[in-house]
Design a protein around this motif. Structure first.
Motif, PDB file in Angstrom:
ATOM      1  N   ALA A 145       0.824  -1.208   0.000  1.00  0.00           N
ATOM      2  CA  ALA A 145       0.000   0.000   0.000  1.00  0.00           C
ATOM      3  C   ALA A 145       0.860   1.260   0.000  1.00  0.00           C
ATOM      4  O   ALA A 145       0.480   2.290  -0.551  1.00  0.00           O
ATOM      5  N   ASP A 146       2.046   1.208   0.651  1.00  0.00           N
ATOM      6  CA  ASP A 146       2.902   2.394   0.757  1.00  0.00           C
ATOM      7  C   ASP A 146       3.805   2.494  -0.468  1.00  0.00           C
ATOM      8  O   ASP A 146       5.011   2.229  -0.396  1.00  0.00           O
ATOM      9  N   THR A 147       3.226   2.871  -1.590  1.00  0.00           N
ATOM     10  CA  THR A 147       4.013   2.996  -2.822  1.00  0.00           C
ATOM     11  C   THR A 147       5.024   4.119  -2.708  1.00  0.00           C
ATOM     12  O   THR A 147       6.165   3.998  -3.174  1.00  0.00           O
ATOM     13  N   ASP A 148       4.622   5.227  -2.090  1.00  0.00           N
ATOM     14  CA  ASP A 148       5.546   6.367  -1.956  1.00  0.00           C
ATOM     15  C   ASP A 148       6.763   5.973  -1.130  1.00  0.00           C
ATOM     16  O   ASP A 148       7.909   6.332  -1.466  1.00  0.00           O
ATOM     17  N   GLY A 149       6.542   5.218  -0.043  1.00  0.00           N
ATOM     18  CA  GLY A 149       7.660   4.795   0.785  1.00  0.00           C
ATOM     19  C   GLY A 149       8.587   3.854   0.046  1.00  0.00           C
ATOM     20  O   GLY A 149       9.818   3.952   0.158  1.00  0.00           O
ATOM     21  N   ALA A 150       8.026   2.950  -0.718  1.00  0.00           N
ATOM     22  CA  ALA A 150       8.846   2.021  -1.478  1.00  0.00           C
ATOM     23  C   ALA A 150       9.663   2.753  -2.529  1.00  0.00           C
ATOM     24  O   ALA A 150      10.835   2.426  -2.769  1.00  0.00           O
ATOM     25  N   TRP A 151       9.037   3.752  -3.166  1.00  0.00           N
ATOM     26  CA  TRP A 151       9.774   4.513  -4.179  1.00  0.00           C
ATOM     27  C   TRP A 151      10.909   5.316  -3.539  1.00  0.00           C
ATOM     28  O   TRP A 151      12.002   5.420  -4.110  1.00  0.00           O
ATOM     29  N   LEU A 152      10.661   5.886  -2.340  1.00  0.00           N
ATOM     30  CA  LEU A 152      11.693   6.655  -1.650  1.00  0.00           C
ATOM     31  C   LEU A 152      12.905   5.776  -1.349  1.00  0.00           C
ATOM     32  O   LEU A 152      14.054   6.184  -1.561  1.00  0.00           O
ATOM     33  N   VAL A 153      12.658   4.566  -0.865  1.00  0.00           N
ATOM     34  CA  VAL A 153      13.763   3.648  -0.566  1.00  0.00           C
ATOM     35  C   VAL A 153      14.536   3.329  -1.833  1.00  0.00           C
ATOM     36  O   VAL A 153      15.768   3.261  -1.830  1.00  0.00           O
ATOM     37  N   ARG A 154      13.822   3.143  -2.962  1.00  0.00           N
ATOM     38  CA  ARG A 154      14.513   2.843  -4.218  1.00  0.00           C
ATOM     39  C   ARG A 154      15.395   4.013  -4.648  1.00  0.00           C
ATOM     40  O   ARG A 154      16.524   3.829  -5.097  1.00  0.00           O
ATOM     41  N   GLU A 155      14.887   5.247  -4.491  1.00  0.00           N
ATOM     42  CA  GLU A 155      15.698   6.418  -4.843  1.00  0.00           C
ATOM     43  C   GLU A 155      16.960   6.480  -3.986  1.00  0.00           C
ATOM     44  O   GLU A 155      18.056   6.793  -4.490  1.00  0.00           O
ATOM     45  N   LEU A 156      16.815   6.184  -2.706  1.00  0.00           N
ATOM     46  CA  LEU A 156      17.977   6.229  -1.822  1.00  0.00           C
ATOM     47  C   LEU A 156      18.977   5.133  -2.177  1.00  0.00           C
ATOM     48  O   LEU A 156      20.197   5.368  -2.146  1.00  0.00           O
ATOM     49  N   GLU A 157      18.482   3.940  -2.512  1.00  0.00           N
ATOM     50  CA  GLU A 157      19.377   2.846  -2.896  1.00  0.00           C
ATOM     51  C   GLU A 157      20.186   3.215  -4.139  1.00  0.00           C
ATOM     52  O   GLU A 157      21.398   2.974  -4.207  1.00  0.00           O
ATOM     53  N   GLN A 158      19.533   3.823  -5.111  1.00  0.00           N
ATOM     54  CA  GLN A 158      20.248   4.205  -6.322  1.00  0.00           C
ATOM     55  C   GLN A 158      21.259   5.316  -6.038  1.00  0.00           C
ATOM     56  O   GLN A 158      22.349   5.345  -6.613  1.00  0.00           O
ATOM     57  N   ALA A 159      20.899   6.214  -5.177  1.00  0.00           N
ATOM     58  CA  ALA A 159      21.830   7.297  -4.820  1.00  0.00           C
ATOM     59  C   ALA A 159      23.065   6.744  -4.128  1.00  0.00           C
ATOM     60  O   ALA A 159      24.198   7.179  -4.387  1.00  0.00           O
ATOM     61  N   VAL A 160      22.875   5.752  -3.258  1.00  0.00           N
ATOM     62  CA  VAL A 160      24.014   5.152  -2.559  1.00  0.00           C
ATOM     63  C   VAL A 160      24.898   4.407  -3.548  1.00  0.00           C
ATOM     64  O   VAL A 160      26.140   4.507  -3.482  1.00  0.00           O
ATOM     65  N   ARG A 161      24.276   3.645  -4.478  1.00  0.00           N
ATOM     66  CA  ARG A 161      25.085   2.906  -5.454  1.00  0.00           C
ATOM     67  C   ARG A 161      25.926   3.851  -6.312  1.00  0.00           C
ATOM     68  O   ARG A 161      27.058   3.546  -6.677  1.00  0.00           O
ATOM     69  N   ALA A 162      25.369   5.019  -6.629  1.00  0.00           N
ATOM     70  CA  ALA A 162      26.099   5.984  -7.464  1.00  0.00           C
ATOM     71  C   ALA A 162      26.930   6.968  -6.645  1.00  0.00           C
ATOM     72  O   ALA A 162      27.631   7.803  -7.226  1.00  0.00           O
ATOM     73  N   ARG A 163      26.865   6.854  -5.285  1.00  0.00           N
ATOM     74  CA  ARG A 163      27.511   7.834  -4.394  1.00  0.00           C
ATOM     75  C   ARG A 163      27.170   9.252  -4.853  1.00  0.00           C
ATOM     76  O   ARG A 163      28.036  10.131  -4.968  1.00  0.00           O
ATOM     77  N   ALA A 164      25.870   9.426  -5.134  1.00  0.00           N
ATOM     78  CA  ALA A 164      25.395  10.696  -5.683  1.00  0.00           C
ATOM     79  C   ALA A 164      25.247  11.734  -4.574  1.00  0.00           C
ATOM     80  O   ALA A 164      25.055  11.417  -3.395  1.00  0.00           O
ATOM     81  N   VAL A 165      25.339  13.006  -4.967  1.00  0.00           N
ATOM     82  CA  VAL A 165      25.076  14.122  -4.054  1.00  0.00           C
ATOM     83  C   VAL A 165      23.605  14.478  -4.211  1.00  0.00           C
ATOM     84  O   VAL A 165      23.131  14.809  -5.308  1.00  0.00           O
ATOM     85  N   ILE A 166      22.843  14.379  -3.128  1.00  0.00           N
ATOM     86  CA  ILE A 166      21.396  14.571  -3.190  1.00  0.00           C
ATOM     87  C   ILE A 166      20.942  15.572  -2.146  1.00  0.00           C
ATOM     88  O   ILE A 166      21.633  15.835  -1.153  1.00  0.00           O
ATOM     89  N   GLU A 167      19.781  16.159  -2.386  1.00  0.00           N
ATOM     90  CA  GLU A 167      19.126  17.016  -1.393  1.00  0.00           C
ATOM     91  C   GLU A 167      18.035  16.206  -0.721  1.00  0.00           C
ATOM     92  O   GLU A 167      17.163  15.647  -1.394  1.00  0.00           O
ATOM     93  N   VAL A 168      18.116  16.126   0.599  1.00  0.00           N
ATOM     94  CA  VAL A 168      17.188  15.303   1.368  1.00  0.00           C
ATOM     95  C   VAL A 168      16.360  16.212   2.275  1.00  0.00           C
ATOM     96  O   VAL A 168      16.910  16.927   3.122  1.00  0.00           O
ATOM     97  N   ALA A 169      15.030  16.205   2.062  1.00  0.00           N
ATOM     98  CA  ALA A 169      14.130  16.972   2.938  1.00  0.00           C
ATOM     99  C   ALA A 169      13.703  16.076   4.093  1.00  0.00           C
ATOM    100  O   ALA A 169      13.171  14.989   3.882  1.00  0.00           O
ATOM    101  N   VAL A 170      13.982  16.530   5.333  1.00  0.00           N
ATOM    102  CA  VAL A 170      13.746  15.711   6.526  1.00  0.00           C
ATOM    103  C   VAL A 170      12.760  16.418   7.452  1.00  0.00           C
ATOM    104  O   VAL A 170      12.833  17.636   7.659  1.00  0.00           O
ATOM    105  N   ARG A 171      11.828  15.649   8.006  1.00  0.00           N
ATOM    106  CA  ARG A 171      10.899  16.168   8.999  1.00  0.00           C
ATOM    107  C   ARG A 171      11.571  16.081  10.367  1.00  0.00           C
ATOM    108  O   ARG A 171      11.934  14.993  10.825  1.00  0.00           O
ATOM    109  N   MET A 172      11.741  17.238  11.015  1.00  0.00           N
ATOM    110  CA  MET A 172      12.425  17.301  12.297  1.00  0.00           C
ATOM    111  C   MET A 172      11.455  16.958  13.438  1.00  0.00           C
ATOM    112  O   MET A 172      10.232  16.934  13.243  1.00  0.00           O
TER     113      MET A 172
END
Length: 569
Positions: free
Chosen positions: A497-524
């Motif tokens: 049901a949590d498609t957005d959460g699954a997509w977020l994890v996939r984006e992070l996995e790809q960023a880690v594999r590429a050691r990419a520089v990303i902007e991460v918006a975090v809820r404090m």
């Protein structure tokens, strides 16, 4: 990444059947290790997958993709465009690469004019070729019905069977045989197994049909098999324009040349290249078009039986009559007027296939314009009297086949016959042999070695066995839905049901594999939002690790608090 997410969403919304069609169209391996629809979308957007899809496209579809639009000729199952009809960015990139390498493949070609109508002489030549080819295919199917054609790893008929059919006069060249087998497969008359080409039930029905009906079945099948890339104006393009239809497809030119050669053999194109009237009606495909058949020779239902043990057919014999005649006589010549010769072997073969002396006489009496000559009557009687000197039955109590000969000399001849060694025959008494091989296999081995064999049932009564069995009795080949069922089930199982959460994890996995520089918006913790620019270095335990570019420190961020991810400018 946006395209990948859009494609994953589109894939998850398809039915299982539609998914299977897409995977088949894109040549996806059923053993793929994809875990979810994001994996599937990523795989379909890989350059190699897109390139493979592009090679299957007709020219009009390639021209459309290059222009950034979806042409009607673009198969929807390939999923190369998004919901708005725009090619995915990865597709556009591969189209540009293909156009740079093959610019001519993306050039528009106007619809060609209709071919020149055939003159009367050309049409007559085409009709004669159609008649000859129809007879040749019947010979090939008859040979395959008697003994399935061995099939090599490439799918071609084996060299042994090629030679057998050429020597028998069924075909003139191996190339002709290849064309006939492929045509029979297209029409559903022959079916391939792992090692053989077998006649189908439709093939057996085709053999019983008239010559005109045989031709029509094949012609309709060839027209129906024309690929989408050679269709225009509601019909089919002239054959001399097929070579240009799939400019990126390897081997297409050779395939189109073969189709043109087959069309000439079947009288769809005259040897001069002109188009007969019956082809124009078939090719244009108009619903109101009246089917036109080539002027094939009229069939007859009588022959002349002669004292020299031959039958002369003054014209094409009706197929059902010819099929039965050929079970009891060898054809010596094939033409509109054909010659058949009776012999002890040919009549013995008819008896083996279930005929009796009485049924042979009855059939020939009705077929002959001259009655049954005395020499032929004597041959029928003498052959029938010898038939059954070898009897084959199944001994259920001992689970073995028993072969009984008329005398010991005949039994000894069978026992030492090298061709029968695989049966493992063992002497049992003065005139019997036994084998652990099944009764039918033993029977046909003896029949092929020309012994006067008869099968008997459990009561000792004679039983007719028929070698011909239509292909298709075994398990059918799995369709796309069956083939991809395990893969689709795995993708559905991973769908949550949590498609957005699954997509977020996939984006992070790809960023880690590429050691990419990303902007991460975090809820404090105080529900405010803060953005970090980090170089992603690790993901595990529900946390993202990376170096904060602004503060030059290592940070660990809870994935559950991450709202959005974007590529850093």
């Amino acid at each position: 990444m946006a395209d990948e997410r859009a494609l994953a969403t589109g894939l998850s919304g398809l039915t299982d059947d539609a998914l299977a069609r897409t995977f088949a169209a894109r040549a996806v391996s059923p053993g793929s290790t994809w875990h979810d629809f994001f994996d599937a979308a990523g795989g379909l957007l890989e350059p190699t997958s897109i390139d493979r899809a592009l090679t299957s496209l007709p020219r009009a579809a390639l021209v459309g993709l290059a222009a950034g639009v979806a042409a009607p000729e673009l198969p929807a199952a390939l999923l190369l465009i998004d919901a708005d009809g725009t090619p995915f960015a990865a597709v556009t990139a591969r189209v540009e690469a293909a156009r740079s390498a093959h610019p001519d493949a993306f050039e528009h070609r106007p619809v060609p004019p209709d071919p020149t109508p055939a003159r009367e002489q050309d049409a007559a030549s085409a009709a004669e070729l159609a008649f000859t080819t129809t007879g040749a295919l019947a010979d090939v199917l008859l040979a395959a019905a008697h003994l399935p054609l061995a099939r090599t790893g490439s799918g071609a008929v084996s060299a042994v069977d090629r030679r057998r059919l050429v020597d028998a006069g069924a075909v003139e060249t191996p190339e002709e045989l290849d064309d006939l087998v492929e045509t029979a497969r297209t029409a559903g008359l022959l079916a391939p197994t792992e090692r053989e080409w077998q006649v189908t039930a439709a093939g057996e029905e085709w053999l019983q049909a008239s010559t005109a009906r045989r031709w029509r079945i094949v012609a309709d099948a060839l027209a129906a098999a024309a690929p989408d890339g050679v269709r225009a104006r509601g019909g089919i393009l002239p054959l001399d324009h097929w070579h240009d239809a799939y400019p990126l497809r390897a081997g297409w030119r050779e395939l189109s040349e073969r189709r043109a050669r087959v069309a000439v053999r079947w009288g769809l194109i005259a040897p001069s290249g002109a188009e007969p009237a019956w082809t124009a009606a078939l090719r244009t495909g108009r619903p109101d078009a009246v089917p036109v058949d080539p002027p094939l020779p009229a069939e007859i239902d009588r022959v002349y039986l002669q004292a020299d043990l031959t039958a002369i057919s003054p014209g094409p014999l009706a197929p059902p009559l010819e099929l039965r005649l050929r079970t009891m006589a060898h054809r010596e010549s094939r033409a509109q007027a054909s010659t058949y010769r009776f012999s002890a072997d040919s009549l013995g073969g008819a008896l083996t296939e279930g005929e009796t002396a009485a049924s042979i006489r009855e059939f020939l009496s009705a077929l002959s314009l001259t009655g049954i000559p005395q020499p032929l009557e004597y041959l029928i009687q003498s052959t029938a009297s010898r038939h059954g000197r070898v009897r084959v039955e199944w001994d259920a109590a001992a689970s073995r086949t028993v072969v009984t000969a008329a005398d010991r000399a005949l039994r000894d001849a069978i026992a030492v016959d090298q061709a029968l060694r695989p049966l493992g025959l063992v002497a049992d008494g003065e005139v019997a042999l036994t084998s652990r091989v099944g009764r039918d296999a033993v029977y046909w081995a003896l029949a092929d070695s020309r012994y006067p064999v008869m099968a008997v049932d459990s009561t000792g009564a004679a039983e007719s066995l028929h070698r011909r069995t239509a292909a298709g009795a075994g398990a059918p080949s799995p369709d796309a839905a069956q083939l991809y069922a395990p893969l689709i089930a795995r993708l559905r199982e991973a769908e949550g049901a949590d498609t957005d959460g699954a997509w977020l994890v996939r984006e992070l996995e790809q960023a880690v594999r590429a050691r990419a520089v990303i902007e991460v918006a975090v809820r404090m913790p105080d529900d405010t939002e803060r953005t970090f620019t980090i170089e992603a270095t690790g993901l595990g335990g529900g946390r993202l690790r990376g170096r904060d570019r602004a503060a030059d420190v290592e940070r660990t961020l809870p994935v559950s608090h991450i709202l959005r991810v974007a590529t850093a400018p």
